[in-house]
Design a protein around this motif. Structure first.
Motif, PDB file in Angstrom:
ATOM      1  N   ALA A  32      33.422 -30.358   8.572  1.00 20.79           N
ATOM      2  CA  ALA A  32      33.386 -29.250   9.534  1.00 20.79           C
ATOM      3  C   ALA A  32      32.292 -28.252   9.177  1.00 20.79           C
ATOM      4  O   ALA A  32      31.608 -27.717  10.069  1.00 20.79           O
ATOM      5  N   ALA A  33      32.094 -27.992   7.883  1.00 16.46           N
ATOM      6  CA  ALA A  33      31.090 -27.012   7.455  1.00 16.46           C
ATOM      7  C   ALA A  33      29.668 -27.486   7.723  1.00 16.46           C
ATOM      8  O   ALA A  33      28.799 -26.682   8.097  1.00 16.46           O
ATOM      9  N   ILE A  34      29.414 -28.775   7.554  1.00 13.07           N
ATOM     10  CA  ILE A  34      28.044 -29.299   7.675  1.00 13.07           C
ATOM     11  C   ILE A  34      27.747 -29.859   9.059  1.00 13.07           C
ATOM     12  O   ILE A  34      26.664 -29.623   9.612  1.00 13.07           O
ATOM     13  N   CYS A  35      28.713 -30.564   9.633  1.00 20.30           N
ATOM     14  CA  CYS A  35      28.471 -31.221  10.930  1.00 20.30           C
ATOM     15  C   CYS A  35      28.847 -30.344  12.121  1.00 20.30           C
ATOM     16  O   CYS A  35      28.292 -30.521  13.211  1.00 20.30           O
ATOM     17  N   ARG A  36      29.783 -29.409  11.922  1.00 19.88           N
ATOM     18  CA  ARG A  36      30.210 -28.542  13.028  1.00 19.88           C
ATOM     19  C   ARG A  36      30.170 -27.078  12.599  1.00 19.88           C
ATOM     20  O   ARG A  36      31.171 -26.371  12.688  1.00 19.88           O
ATOM     21  N   TYR A  66      29.395 -39.214   8.416  1.00 17.50           N
ATOM     22  CA  TYR A  66      28.889 -38.212   9.368  1.00 17.50           C
ATOM     23  C   TYR A  66      28.118 -37.116   8.631  1.00 17.50           C
ATOM     24  O   TYR A  66      27.099 -36.616   9.130  1.00 17.50           O
ATOM     25  N   ILE A  67      28.615 -36.725   7.450  1.00 14.81           N
ATOM     26  CA  ILE A  67      27.949 -35.676   6.675  1.00 14.81           C
ATOM     27  C   ILE A  67      26.546 -36.113   6.270  1.00 14.81           C
ATOM     28  O   ILE A  67      25.566 -35.376   6.455  1.00 14.81           O
ATOM     29  N   ILE A  68      26.437 -37.314   5.720  1.00 18.50           N
ATOM     30  CA  ILE A  68      25.130 -37.818   5.273  1.00 18.50           C
ATOM     31  C   ILE A  68      24.172 -37.971   6.453  1.00 18.50           C
ATOM     32  O   ILE A  68      22.989 -37.616   6.358  1.00 18.50           O
ATOM     33  N   ARG A  69      24.694 -38.473   7.572  1.00 20.99           N
ATOM     34  CA  ARG A  69      23.843 -38.620   8.755  1.00 20.99           C
ATOM     35  C   ARG A  69      23.323 -37.272   9.225  1.00 20.99           C
ATOM     36  O   ARG A  69      22.141 -37.140   9.593  1.00 20.99           O
ATOM     37  N   THR A  70      24.177 -36.250   9.185  1.00 17.04           N
ATOM     38  CA  THR A  70      23.772 -34.910   9.612  1.00 17.04           C
ATOM     39  C   THR A  70      22.769 -34.306   8.640  1.00 17.04           C
ATOM     40  O   THR A  70      21.762 -33.712   9.047  1.00 17.04           O
ATOM     41  N   ILE A  71      23.017 -34.476   7.340  1.00 14.68           N
ATOM     42  CA  ILE A  71      22.128 -33.896   6.332  1.00 14.68           C
ATOM     43  C   ILE A  71      20.729 -34.508   6.420  1.00 14.68           C
ATOM     44  O   ILE A  71      19.712 -33.804   6.279  1.00 14.68           O
ATOM     45  N   LEU A  72      20.656 -35.807   6.643  1.00 17.87           N
ATOM     46  CA  LEU A  72      19.351 -36.480   6.710  1.00 17.87           C
ATOM     47  C   LEU A  72      18.514 -36.000   7.893  1.00 17.87           C
ATOM     48  O   LEU A  72      17.291 -36.188   7.910  1.00 17.87           O
ATOM     49  N   ARG A  73      19.161 -35.386   8.868  1.00 20.49           N
ATOM     50  CA  ARG A  73      18.440 -34.856  10.032  1.00 20.49           C
ATOM     51  C   ARG A  73      17.921 -33.443   9.809  1.00 20.49           C
ATOM     52  O   ARG A  73      17.196 -32.917  10.651  1.00 20.49           O
TER      53      ARG A  73
END
Length: 314
Positions: A124-128, A220-227
């Protein structure tokens, strides 16, 4: 609960340390030191997250409960383990054995559920981030923690009632240093094949379900961070998750190693070592993993020390 020979089992003999010989003394002092450090480390995290306003966030709310569960989990096992290391013929009354089994399952399952809640918090903190305060409000956090304890209570009660209602007579030797489910179950006088399968399936399902939730969260966290466009942003985001990832790896890795292949558990000495890892060493490492890699916790600890020094001088 009387058996063929009329003898009801009132106590069990724990032979987990029978082959350690002269190594029992050094092991006693080693486990005692680890246990004391575990109590100190986890006991510090609890007041830190309560007193310091900077740590009044969902992540540290979960960490506080996780530290409390870790303390109770290791206390369920280690004090008895220390007493057995000093005894030439360690025994445990059946009532205490079943009580230990109940809390061992309760806190173990609660710990897995809390790790899942912590993974969702990081998601929630990283993706939303725009919806974080809504998703992780006080009610939601309290519900997640409450559900974690409830799952532990249900699992512990179900397993304990099932085992406690079985007849035990004659054989009372447990080839382990704690009252774990399968070693105790195999001493029952009744046919426990389907019971063993049920216990294995239930345990594996809980482990797998919580592990899948953790893995999906981090996918989902890793995918978001890589962006993230900035390398600094990516590094900062990964650092907020690194402590949790390490703890998850230690906890799930060791538990799966022991319980996925239960048929070899009583025969392989290495599995006893892994159980020691989950019940004593891992709870000791967790406070250090979270504090040494977390600037906020280290700063909160420094602030607490300063307050204590000022109070002692005044």
């Amino acid at each position: 609960m009387e058996g063929d020979n009329g003898t009801v089992v009132t106590e069990f003999v724990l032979l987990g340390f029978s082959g350690f010989g002269s190594f029992r003394g050094p092991l006693f002092w080693g486990v005692l030191c680890i246990y004391l450090v575990t109590l100190l480390g986890n006991s510090l995290i609890i007041p830190l997250t309560l007193v310091d306003p900077a740590l009044h966030s969902p992540m540290y709310f979960f960490l506080r409960h996780f530290s409390m569960v870790e303390t109770l989990y290791t206390t369920t096992i280690v004090p008895r383990m220390l007493a057995d290391l000093l005894s030439s013929c360690p025994t445990i009354p059946s009532a205490i054995c079943f009580t230990q089994l109940y809390f061992f399952v309760l806190f173990g399952i609660t710990e897995c559920c809390l790790l899942t809640a912590m993974a969702y918090d990081r998601y929630a903190a990283i993706c939303r981030p725009l919806h974080y305060t809504t998703l992780m409000n006080r009610g939601a956090c309290a519900s997640m923690v409450g559900t974690s304890y409830l799952m532990g209570i249900i699992a512990g009660t179900t397993h304990s009632i099932f085992i406690f209602t079985l007849p035990f007579h004659g054989a009372n030797t447990i080839h382990h240093f704690l009252c774990d489910i399968l070693p105790v179950l195999r001493l029952a006088s009744a046919n426990t094949f389907w019971g063993e399968q049920m216990v294995i399936v239930c345990s594996v399902l809980i482990f797998i379900m919580t592990l899948v939730c953790v893995v999906l969260s981090y996918m989902y966290i890793i995918r978001t961070i890589l962006r993230f466009p900035s390398a600094q942003q990516r590094t900062k985001a990964f650092s907020t998750c690194s402590s949790h990832i390490i703890v998850v790896s230690i906890t799930y890795g060791s538990c799966i190693f022991v319980y996925i292949k239960p048929s070899a558990k009583d025969e392989m000495a290495i599995n006893k070592g892994v159980t020691i890892l989950t019940t004593s060493i891992s709870p000791m490492l967790n406070p250090f993993i979270y504090t040494l890699r977390n600037k906020q916790v280290k700063q909160a600890f420094k602030n607490l020390v300063k307050r204590i020094i000022l109070l002692s001088k005044s």
